[in-house]
Design a protein around this motif. Structure first.
Motif, PDB file in Angstrom:
ATOM      1  N   UNK A 105     -47.124   6.651  27.518  1.00  0.00           N
ATOM      2  CA  UNK A 105     -46.112   7.423  26.816  1.00  0.00           C
ATOM      3  C   UNK A 105     -45.043   7.959  27.747  1.00  0.00           C
ATOM      4  N   UNK A 106     -44.867   7.312  28.911  1.00  0.00           N
ATOM      5  CA  UNK A 106     -43.866   7.720  29.885  1.00  0.00           C
ATOM      6  C   UNK A 106     -42.697   6.732  29.860  1.00  0.00           C
ATOM      7  N   UNK A 107     -41.546   7.177  30.336  1.00  0.00           N
ATOM      8  CA  UNK A 107     -40.330   6.365  30.305  1.00  0.00           C
ATOM      9  C   UNK A 107     -39.942   5.926  31.705  1.00  0.00           C
ATOM     10  N   UNK A 108     -39.827   4.616  31.907  1.00  0.00           N
ATOM     11  CA  UNK A 108     -39.372   4.096  33.192  1.00  0.00           C
ATOM     12  C   UNK A 108     -37.901   4.495  33.370  1.00  0.00           C
ATOM     13  N   UNK A 109     -37.536   5.102  34.497  1.00  0.00           N
ATOM     14  CA  UNK A 109     -36.186   5.642  34.672  1.00  0.00           C
ATOM     15  C   UNK A 109     -35.144   4.579  35.010  1.00  0.00           C
ATOM     16  N   UNK A 110     -34.997   3.595  34.132  1.00  0.00           N
ATOM     17  CA  UNK A 110     -34.031   2.519  34.350  1.00  0.00           C
ATOM     18  C   UNK A 110     -33.397   2.172  33.008  1.00  0.00           C
ATOM     19  N   UNK A 111     -32.208   2.678  32.715  1.00  0.00           N
ATOM     20  CA  UNK A 111     -31.570   2.399  31.422  1.00  0.00           C
ATOM     21  C   UNK A 111     -31.223   0.928  31.229  1.00  0.00           C
ATOM     22  N   UNK A 112     -31.166   0.163  32.309  1.00  0.00           N
ATOM     23  CA  UNK A 112     -30.826  -1.256  32.213  1.00  0.00           C
ATOM     24  C   UNK A 112     -32.056  -2.145  32.080  1.00  0.00           C
ATOM     25  N   UNK A 113     -33.242  -1.558  32.048  1.00  0.00           N
ATOM     26  CA  UNK A 113     -34.480  -2.347  31.947  1.00  0.00           C
ATOM     27  C   UNK A 113     -34.568  -2.983  30.555  1.00  0.00           C
ATOM     28  N   UNK A 114     -34.742  -4.297  30.511  1.00  0.00           N
ATOM     29  CA  UNK A 114     -34.890  -4.979  29.220  1.00  0.00           C
ATOM     30  C   UNK A 114     -35.630  -6.296  29.421  1.00  0.00           C
ATOM     31  N   UNK A 115     -36.302  -6.731  28.379  1.00  0.00           N
ATOM     32  CA  UNK A 115     -37.063  -7.967  28.426  1.00  0.00           C
ATOM     33  C   UNK A 115     -36.123  -9.161  28.289  1.00  0.00           C
ATOM     34  N   UNK A 116     -36.276 -10.124  29.193  1.00  0.00           N
ATOM     35  CA  UNK A 116     -35.482 -11.341  29.164  1.00  0.00           C
ATOM     36  C   UNK A 116     -36.360 -12.463  28.619  1.00  0.00           C
ATOM     37  N   UNK A 117     -36.094 -12.863  27.384  1.00  0.00           N
ATOM     38  CA  UNK A 117     -36.936 -13.852  26.720  1.00  0.00           C
ATOM     39  C   UNK A 117     -36.891 -15.187  27.439  1.00  0.00           C
ATOM     40  N   UNK A 118     -35.730 -15.538  27.947  1.00  0.00           N
ATOM     41  CA  UNK A 118     -35.589 -16.829  28.620  1.00  0.00           C
ATOM     42  C   UNK A 118     -36.401 -16.883  29.907  1.00  0.00           C
ATOM     43  N   UNK A 119     -36.351 -15.814  30.685  1.00  0.00           N
ATOM     44  CA  UNK A 119     -37.107 -15.768  31.944  1.00  0.00           C
ATOM     45  C   UNK A 119     -38.552 -15.370  31.738  1.00  0.00           C
ATOM     46  N   UNK A 120     -38.856 -14.793  30.553  1.00  0.00           N
ATOM     47  CA  UNK A 120     -40.178 -14.224  30.294  1.00  0.00           C
ATOM     48  C   UNK A 120     -40.518 -13.180  31.354  1.00  0.00           C
ATOM     49  N   UNK A 121     -39.527 -12.343  31.613  1.00  0.00           N
ATOM     50  CA  UNK A 121     -39.665 -11.313  32.632  1.00  0.00           C
ATOM     51  C   UNK A 121     -38.652 -10.215  32.333  1.00  0.00           C
ATOM     52  N   UNK A 122     -38.879  -9.021  32.888  1.00  0.00           N
ATOM     53  CA  UNK A 122     -37.942  -7.925  32.705  1.00  0.00           C
ATOM     54  C   UNK A 122     -36.755  -8.072  33.648  1.00  0.00           C
ATOM     55  N   UNK A 123     -35.573  -7.796  33.122  1.00  0.00           N
ATOM     56  CA  UNK A 123     -34.405  -7.582  33.960  1.00  0.00           C
ATOM     57  C   UNK A 123     -34.338  -6.097  34.273  1.00  0.00           C
ATOM     58  N   UNK A 124     -33.901  -5.765  35.490  1.00  0.00           N
ATOM     59  CA  UNK A 124     -33.858  -4.352  35.870  1.00  0.00           C
ATOM     60  C   UNK A 124     -32.497  -3.998  36.429  1.00  0.00           C
ATOM     61  N   UNK A 125     -32.238  -2.713  36.561  1.00  0.00           N
ATOM     62  CA  UNK A 125     -30.965  -2.235  37.071  1.00  0.00           C
ATOM     63  C   UNK A 125     -30.818  -2.461  38.562  1.00  0.00           C
ATOM     64  N   UNK A 126     -29.652  -2.136  39.078  1.00  0.00           N
ATOM     65  CA  UNK A 126     -29.360  -2.306  40.492  1.00  0.00           C
ATOM     66  C   UNK A 126     -30.167  -1.319  41.342  1.00  0.00           C
ATOM     67  N   UNK A 127     -30.733  -1.827  42.415  1.00  0.00           N
ATOM     68  CA  UNK A 127     -31.476  -0.989  43.354  1.00  0.00           C
ATOM     69  C   UNK A 127     -30.501  -0.460  44.409  1.00  0.00           C
TER      70      UNK A 127
END
Length: 331
Positions: free
Chosen positions: A253-275
């Protein structure tokens, strides 16, 4: 031991090229390289750098958690944390021993750490402000370490690979211990859940930095992969970590602190924000929140323990002298 790296690419003889080709054939055949086997000097230096930095990270990593042993909320938590910190010290010893098989001494590696010539993982230069941070370190930091270290059990250098088998088993326990702390906080009072979320907010991005920059920015990665010292790119390992950890955060029930985090269906992986790699390099170069404190503490403990090392050496010398005297008497 063969010395590659002193010879430029244009200056290699046919014999040099044959040796390097034969060495690579052994690597490609998944044969383990042992300490007495001939090896390129570049391979040896890469291993010394990586294994010693790994060992330094385990030893320095005892500090942020050791800071909470006396403040753990229950006796059970205190005992578990004490055992974990002791494990980390043991990991450092396994790794220093593995590095010593490559011809570098423990004293030399320690001097490099204390002088700042050798680095350790940037994550250990962040402070542990609350008990929630101990949970976050176990869950996130040890979780990231496991992603990095499980492939090292198949490292081409035998002593390193064998040391990592036990290290990974213990790190897996540490990760579960940290997740259980976070679960307890997340299911507790509003204040406790806020503590867990705050720890996640502060440790998420530094944990992603643990995998290192993308391959275009990493000078050692491509050669390490060719030698099968490492098996995956930094980005591949980072993706594996994010894919495993985001569902765990959702369960808590916690929120990952990355507003750009989203599931990429094509890659079958999460895209994440800039580090923020500028922050990463600042910390690596010694300007993190706790860099100076960590090295100051390590230097103090090293100096205060000098008498123990001297006594152990004196005792070993006495035992050697008695053994020689007994051998002469027996003859």
């Amino acid at each position: 031991m063969y010395s590659q790296g002193l010879i430029g690419a244009d200056g290699r003889t046919d014999e040099d090229e044959a040796f390097l080709a034969a060495f690579q054939e052994r690597i490609d055949a998944e044969m383990k390289i042992e300490p007495n086997d001939p090896m390129p000097e570049g391979y040896r230096k890469t291993l010394v750098r990586q294994i010693s930095q790994h060992a330094h990270s385990e030893v320095i990593g005892m500090q942020p958690e050791g800071n909470w042993i006396t403040r753990a909320p229950t006796l059970r938590r205190k005992a578990a944390l004490l055992a974990k910190v002791q494990d980390e010290g043991g990991h450092g010893l396994y790794l220093y021993s593995a590095a010593e098989t490559l011809g570098v001494s423990r004293e030399e590696m320690t001097d490099q750490l204390l002088s700042g010539a050798a680095k350790y993982s940037s994550i250990f230069n962040y402070p542990t402000l609350t008990w929630g941070d101990i949970g976050a370190i176990g869950w996130l930091v040890d979780g990231a370490a496991i992603m990095n270290q499980i492939p090292l059990c198949r490292c081409s250098f035998g002593p390193y690979a064998r040391a990592m088998i036990r290290v990974c088993k213990e790190e897996s326990f540490h990760q579960r211990q940290g997740y259980e702390i976070m679960m307890t906080l997340a299911r507790g009072s509003d204040e406790q859940k806020a503590m867990a979320q705050d720890a996640l907010d502060r440790y998420w991005w530094p944990s992603l930095m643990m995998f290192g920059p993308s391959e275009g920015s990493s000078v050692h990665s491509s050669q390490s992969m060719a030698w099968k010292i490492k098996r995956f790119t930094n980005d591949e390992l980072r993706d594996k970590f994010i894919n495993a950890t985001v569902p765990q955060a959702e369960y808590l029930g916690l929120t990952v602190p990355d507003p750009d985090l989203k599931w990429n269906e094509e890659r079958q992986s999460y895209d994440h924000g800039e580090i923020d790699w500028d922050e990463f390099w600042r910390v690596v170069k010694g300007d993190g929140p706790c860099n100076r404190e960590r090295l100051r503490n390590r230097t103090r403990v090293h100096e205060e323990g000098a008498w123990v090392r001297e006594a152990a050496l004196a005792h070993a010398e006495k035992r050697r002298e008695r053994a020689e005297a007994a051998k002469i008497a027996a003859e």
